[in-house]
Design an enzyme around this catalytic site. Structure first.
Site, short mmCIF file in Angstrom:
data_model
loop_
_atom_site.label_atom_id
_atom_site.label_comp_id
_atom_site.label_asym_id
_atom_site.label_seq_id
_atom_site.Cartn_x
_atom_site.Cartn_y
_atom_site.Cartn_z
N GLU A 1 0.85 -1.18 0.00
CA GLU A 1 0.00 0.00 0.00
C GLU A 1 0.90 1.24 0.00
O GLU A 1 1.18 1.79 -1.02
CB GLU A 1 -0.97 -0.02 1.19
CG GLU A 1 -2.09 0.95 1.00
CD GLU A 1 -3.47 0.41 1.39
OE1 GLU A 1 -3.59 -0.71 1.88
OE2 GLU A 1 -4.43 1.17 1.20
N GLU B 1 -3.06 0.07 13.05
CA GLU B 1 -4.17 0.48 12.18
C GLU B 1 -5.51 0.28 12.87
O GLU B 1 -6.43 1.08 12.73
CB GLU B 1 -4.12 -0.35 10.89
CG GLU B 1 -5.21 -0.02 9.89
CD GLU B 1 -5.02 -0.76 8.57
OE1 GLU B 1 -4.34 -1.80 8.57
OE2 GLU B 1 -5.55 -0.29 7.56
C1 RAM Z 1 -6.62 1.76 3.87
C2 RAM Z 1 -5.49 2.66 4.14
C3 RAM Z 1 -5.80 3.96 4.81
C4 RAM Z 1 -7.25 4.31 4.83
C5 RAM Z 1 -8.03 3.72 3.69
C6 RAM Z 1 -9.49 4.02 3.75
O1 RAM Z 1 -6.32 0.90 2.82
O2 RAM Z 1 -4.54 1.95 4.89
O3 RAM Z 1 -5.31 4.03 6.11
O4 RAM Z 1 -7.33 5.71 4.78
O5 RAM Z 1 -7.86 2.35 3.61
#
Ligand code: RAM
Length: 922
Positions: A508, A772
Site C-alpha cells: 500500500e 491500524e
Molecule cells: C486503507 C489505508 C488507509 C485508509 C483507507 C481508507 O487501505 O490503509 O489508512 O485511509 O484504507
C-alpha cells in the site's frame, strides 16, 4: 541606551547577577538562519525565497524591534559587509519568518551568502548570525544539456498477476579528465525512476529514494549537489545506478485487487538525466551532461523494487565501475529515452535519510536455520547484512512487524508485498551489504540460508525517514502514556517517507489523504514538517480530480473513477490551513487556493440545501468499533469545517469578499446541519460518539445546545466504560471536543485506558508503534483472526492523532494567531494525572509547559521564546493564591493580569521562563 544598561547593572548587582560584566551578553542572538525552511539549501528554484531565524535572549519580554538581512555573492563580500545582492537595511519589524527576498533577480546556478542581525526592545543590535547560504538551481530550460539515458535490459513479459516482473538496476558511467584548477562544481541530476549518484567511488549526498515521487506526467524534481570536494585534477568518474522506483515499479494494492495495470504507472524503463557544471579558477565553465558518450551496463543489483525487495548478486559486481582506471570497453552505449512532458523543478521537500541505526536486541532460531532478529521497534527502513561464506551462497532476508506464537515472523499482513531481500555472496572475506532501492516496515528480520550461525552483529537496522521527530518532548506520571508518545513518534517517522504514507509495510504505502489530514496537526508538534507537507500539497494539487474532488491518495497513479471520499478529500483544505496556522505560511495557501475553490464548488454542486451527502468511496468513520456514523453526517460536517477554514484562509490572503462568502456559507451549512441532525434536547440524531465529536469540534452546534451535546458525549463515554467507539475520524475529535467543553477528566480517563479499545491496550500488548486497528493484536492470541486479517498494519499513524490533544490540552501549547507569535498556554490540569511536561519547538523557538500537583498546590513551569507573547491560563481560587517565583503575580512587572474569575486566571507574559505556584486548587 547606556543609561538603561547602567540601571540594569545596578538592579542586577543587587540580586547578585553578573550580567553587567559583559554588556553584549544582553543583546539577542540570532540562530538557525533558514531559507525556504531549509538549512543552507542547494538548488532552489523559488525566485523570491523566504527567510527565517530563531532568537535567543536572556531575561524576560525580549522582542525583536527590527532586522537587517544582507546577501552577497561571496563569503568574503558578506564578511566585509559588501551586500552586493541585497541589503534590506534596518527594517522595523518583529517578523522573524516568511520574510520574502527583495533583492536583485536571482540567477541560475549561483550561490548566495547571507546573514541577519536584529535589534531588540531597547534598540540594541545583535551580532550577525553565522553566515548561511543557498544556491539557485537551473532556472531555465536552456540551462539543461542532458539527455534521459538508460540501459536496455530487455523485457520479460511475465504474467502480470501470477508472477512478478523485477528487472535489474541499470548502471551508467562517464569518465572525464579535469586539467585546470576547480573553483566550484555542482551536479544537477534526476531520474525517471530512482537514482543514486556516484562520484569517484562514493555516493553523492546522504539522501535516498531520489528524485522523489511525483506525478511524473506533470512534474519531475531534480537535485542539486555541491560536488566541489568530490572532484580532483586528472581522471574522474561520474556514475548513476537507476531502478524502477515509483516510476516503473509496483505501487500500492494494484496487484492485490488486480487493476489493469500493476506496475509501470508512469513509464517502463528508468532513465537518468543530469549534468555537472564545473567552474574553473580561470573563470571558464565546463559542463558534463548525460548523453550517449556515457556507458551503460547491468551489475550486481538483479532486482530492485520498492515493495517487492532487492536482490544483489555480489558475483556480478563490476568492481571499480564508478572509479577511474576501469575498463568499460564491454559496456554499451546508453539508450536515450524521450524527455517527459511535465515540468522539471527543484525538489521542495525533505528527502529520505538514514535517521537512526539500530542494533538487534535479540536473535532467535524458531526453526533450524531460520534466524529472527528483533530490532526493538517497528520502523521503516532496511537491514544491513554482514556475512562471510562460500561464493554463491544465497542469504535471504524477510521482514515482519510481529511474531506468531511459534516465533516465526508474521507476513500475511504484507499481502502482495514480497518484501524480501536476497544477497548472493562473492566469497572473498567479510561482505556487508544493504539495499538501495527498497524499504520495509518491520521490527523483525528473518535470515535464512546463512552460512554458519549468525550473531547479533549479522544484522544492523537502518531507520529511514524524511523527517526528524525532534520538535517535541512529552512526559507524564503515566508510564503507558509515555510509551504511547514514543510509539507515535516511531510511527510518524516510519510513515513520513517521501510522502505521508498510510503504512510502510504492506502493498500500500500510499499518501492516503484522510490519514494525512487527521494527523496533520499532530505531525507539526513532533517535527518540522513545513517543507515535507508543502511538497505533499503539490502532489495533492496535481492529483485533484478534474471534477474538483481531491482523491483518496496523492500522488494518484491509478486511473479509476470516483476516487474520493468525505473526510479524505477534505485534506485539500485542512492541510493548507494547518500549514498556515502553524508556520504562518500564506504562500502555500495562495498556491492551493484555486484548487480549493474548485473543490468547494464541487461540494456545493453535490449538496442539496447546503447539506453535502456522503458519496465517492464513503469510508465513514473508518475502522470505528461498535458504532457507525452515517456517511452523510460525515460529509455534511466536514463540508461545514471546510467552509470555516476557507473563510480564515481567504482572510489571511486579504481576500475579504471570499472570506465573507465562506463565512456565510459556513452559517448556511450550520443551519441546515442543525435542522437535520441536532435535536432540541441537544442530541444528534445519530447519537454516536463521533457524531458529537465532529459537530462540537467543528462548531456546528447551536450555541444554546452545545453544552448539552458535550454533556451527552461525556455521558456516552462514561457509560461505555471510558472507551471509544470511534474510528479514524472520531477518535481525536472526541478528545478535542471533550476538552473544549471542559471535560478534561474524561479525556484523561480515555487517554489512560488500557482495556480494548484504547491506546493503552496496544501499549500493554507490547506495541512499539501505532496500529491500524484498535484490536490488531493480543499477546495471548498472536494468531487470532484479526491479526491475520489482510488489512492489519502495525504502523499506521491515524490513531496517533491524539498527539494533537496531548500538546494542545495535556501539555497545553497552542497558537492564537498563525505561527505561534501569540501563544496559548492552557494545560488541562486534572486530578487524573499527577504531572505532565512537554515542549514544542515552534517556528519561533522552544515553548515548554510543565505542571504538577503538590497536595492542593499546582506548580507550573513555562518557557516562552523571544519575540512571542503567551496567554497563560491558571486554575485559581483567588488571584492572591498565585505566585511567580516567590512573588505575588501582581508584583511581577513582566506579568499582566488579563482576567481572573475565581476558576481561572489569564495572564499575559512575554519571553522567558516562569515558575508559578497556585494554592488551594480544587
Ligand atoms: C486503507 C489505508 C488507509 C485508509 C483507507 C481508507 O487501505 O490503509 O489508512 O485511509 O484504507
Amino acid at each position: 541606551m547606556k543609561n538603561r544598561l547602567a540601571l540594569l547593572c545596578i538592579t542586577l548587582l543587587i540580586v547578585g547577577s553578573s550580567y553587567c560584566q559583559n554588556e553584549d551578553s544582553k543583546s539577542l542572538t540570532v540562530l538557525e538562519p533558514r531559507v525556504e525552511y531549509h538549512e543552507n539549501p542547494e538548488g532552489l528554484d523559488v525566485r523570491q525565497p523566504r527567510f527565517s531565524w530563531i532568537l535567543k535572549g536572556e531575561g524576560r519580554n525580549r522582542v525583536q524591534s527590527a532586522y537587517q538581512i544582507t546577501v552577497a555573492s561571496s563569503k568574503e563580500k558578506l564578511s566585509q559587509d559588501q551586500a552586493d545582492i541585497w541589503d534590506s537595511g534596518k527594517v522595523v519589524s518583529n517578523q522573524t519568518n516568511q520574510i520574502v527576498y527583495q533583492g536583485i533577480p536571482l540567477v541560475s546556478a549561483t550561490k548566495y551568502y547571507w546573514k541577519v542581525r536584529v535589534w531588540d526592545e531597547s534598540d540594541m543590535v545583535s551580532t550577525w548570525s553565522n553566515p548561511a547560504y543557498w544556491s539557485m538551481g537551473l532556472l531555465k530550460f536552456a540551462n539543461w544539456q542532458g539527455l534521459f539515458i538508460g540501459h536496455d535490459v530487455g523485457y520479460n513479459k511475465a504474467d502480470k498477476y501470477d508472477s512478478l516482473y523485477l528487472p535489474p538496476a541499470r548502471y551508467l558511467r562517464k569518465s572525464f579528465s579535469l586539467n585546470k584548477k576547480i573553483k566550484k562544481a555542482t551536479a544537477y541530476t534526476t531520474a525517471l525512476g530512482l537514482y543514486e549518484l556516484r562520484l569517484n567511488g562514493n555516493k553523492v549526498g546522504e539522501a535516498n529514494f531520489l528524485p522523489g515521487w511525483t506525478d511524473y506526467n506533470k512534474r519531475l524534481y531534480y537535485q542539486t549537489f555541491d560536488i566541489t570536494n568530490n572532484l580532483r585534477e586528472g581522471e574522474n568518474v561520474i556514475g548513476a545506478v537507476i531502478a524502477d522506483g515509483w516510476y516503473a515499479g509496483y505501487i500500492g494494492y494494484a496487484l492485490l485487487v488486480r487493476l489493469d495495470r500493476v506496475r509501470e504507472f508512469y513509464g517502463v524503463n528508468p532513465s537518468f538525466m543530469g549534468q555537472i557544471q564545473i567552474e574553473y579558477e580561470d573563470g571558464s565553465i565546463e559542463t558534463i551532461a548525460s548523453d550517449q558518450t556515457w556507458k551503460s551496463n547491468e551489475g550486481a543489483i538483479r532486482e530492485a523494487d520498492i515493495i517487492m525487495g532487492e536482490t544483489y548478486d555480489a558475483r556480478l559486481e563490476n568492481a571499480g565501475w564508478d572509479t577511474p582506471n576501469y575498463d568499460d570497453s564491454q559496456w554499451k552505449k546508453p539508450k536515450v529515452y524521450t524527455y517527459p512532458n511535465g515540468k522539471l523543478e527543484a525538489y521542495p521537500g525533505t528527502q529520505v535519510k538514514n535517521t537512526e541505526i539500530l542494533k538487534p536486541i535479540a536473535m532467535t532460531e524458531p526453526s533450524p536455520g531460520t534466524y529472527v532478529f528483533n530490532l526493538g521497534k517497528n520502523i521503516a527502513g532496511i537491514a544491513e547484512l554482514k556475512v562471510q561464506g562460500p561464493k554463491g551462497t544465497k542469504v535471504q532476508l524477510r521482514f515482519g512487524e510481529i511474531l506468531k506464537n511459534d516465533g516465526q515472523i508474521q507476513t500475511e499482513n504484507l499481502r502482495k508485498a514480497r518484501a524480501t531481500d536476497t544477497y548472493i555472496l562473492k566469497g572473498d572475506g567479510v561482505e556487508t551489504w544493504k539495499p538501495k532501492f527498497t524499504y520495509h516496515g518491520f521490527q523483525y528480520v528473518e535470515v535464512t540460508g546463512f552460512p554458519g550461525k549468525p550473531t547479533l552483529e549479522t544484522i544492523t537496522g537502518h531507520v529511514l525517514s524524511s523527517i526528524e521527530t525532534d520538535a517535541s518532548t512529552f512526559g507524564s506520571s503515566n508510564a503507558m502514556n509515555n510509551t504511547l508518545f514514543k510509539n507515535i513518534k516511531t510511527t510518524q517517522s516510519a510513515n513520513f517517507f517521501e510522502i505521508p504514507t498510510d503504512c510502510p509495510q504492506r502493498d500500500e504505502r500510499l499518501g492516503w489523504t484522510g490519514d494525512a489530514e487527521i494527523y496533520m496537526r499532530s505531525a507539526t508538534y513532533n517535527s518540522d514538517v513545513a517543507a515535507f507537507m508543502t511538497k505533499f500539497l503539490v502532489d495533492l494539487d496535481d492529483a485533484q480530480r478534474w471534477y474538483g474532488a481531491y482523491p483518496n491518495f496523492a500522488p494518484f497513479p491509478y486511473s479509476r473513477p470516483n476516487q474520493y471520499a468525505p473526510a479524505w478529500m477534505d485534506a485539500g483544505v485542512i492541510i493548507p490551513y494547518n500549514l498556515y496556522k502553524v508556520y504562518n505560511d500564506t504562500r502555500i495557501v495562495e498556491y492551493m487556493y484555486k484548487g480549493m475553490e474548485k473543490f468547494m464548488q464541487f461540494q456545493e454542486d453535490a449538496s442539496t440545501d447546503y447539506l453535502r451527502p456522503g458519496g465517492g468511496n464513503n469510508w465513514g468513520d473508518w475502522l470505528a468499533v461498535n458504532e457507525e456514523t452515517s456517511h452523510d453526517y460525515v460529509g455534511a460536517s466536514f463540508y461545514g469545517y471546510d467552509a470555516k477554514l476557507m473563510a480564515k484562509m481567504a482572510e489571511a490572503l486579504g481576500k475579504t469578499e471570499d472570506a465573507t462568502k465562506y463565512a456565510n456559507l459556513f452559517e448556511n451549512i450550520k443551519n441546515a446541519f442543525v435542522q437535520k441532525y441536532i435535536l432540541d434536547n441537544g442530541r444528534t440524531i445519530e447519537d454516536t460518539q463521533t457524531s458529537y465529536a465532529l459537530a462540537l469540534y467543528f462548531d456546528l452546534y447551536p450555541n444554546d445546545l452545545a453544552e448539552k451535546g458535550a454533556a451527552r458525549l461525556a455521558e456516552k463515554i462514561e457509560k461505555n466504560g471510558f472507551k471509544f467507539s470511534t474510528g479514524f475520524l472520531g477518535t481525536k475529535h472526541v478528545m478535542l471536543a471533550l476538552s473544549k467543553y471542559g471535560y478534561d477528566d474524561i479525556s484523561y480517563k480515555i487517554f489512560q485506558q488500557t482495556e480494548y479499545p484504547s491506546w493503552g491496550y496496544s501499549v500493554e500488548n507490547g506495541s512499539t508503534s501505532i496500529w491500524e486497528r484498535w484490536n490488531s493484536y493480543t499477546k495471548d492470541d498472536a494468531e487470532n483472526s484479526d491479526l491475520n486479517a489482510k488489512m492489519n498494519s502495525f504502523s499506521h499513524y491515524a490513531f496517533g492523532s491524539v498527539a494533537e490533544w496531548m500538546f494542545q490540552h495535556a501539555v497545553g501549547i497552542d497558537t492564537e494567531d498563525a505561527g505561534y507569535r501569540n501563544i496559548i498556554i492552557k494545560p488541562a490540569i486534572s486530578k487524573e494525572m499527577d504531572y505532565i511536561n512537554g515542549s514544542y519547538k515552534s517556528i519561533n523557538g522552544n515553548i515548554s509547559s510543565a505542571w504538577n500537583w503538590k497536595g492542593r498546590e499546582v506548580q507550573m513551569k513555562i518557557e516562552i521564546p523571544v519575540n512571542t507573547k503567551a496567554k497563560v491560563y491558571i486554575p485559581t481560587v483567588e488571584i492572591s493564591s498565585i505566585k511567580e517565583g516567590n512573588k505575588a503575580i501582581s508584583k511581577v512587572p513582566s506579568i499582566t493580569i488579563l482576567e481572573s474569575n475565581g476558576e481561572e486566571t489569564i495572564l499575559e507574559i512575554g519571553s522567558g521562563t516562569y515558575s508559578f505556584r497556585v494554592k488551594g486548587v480544587k
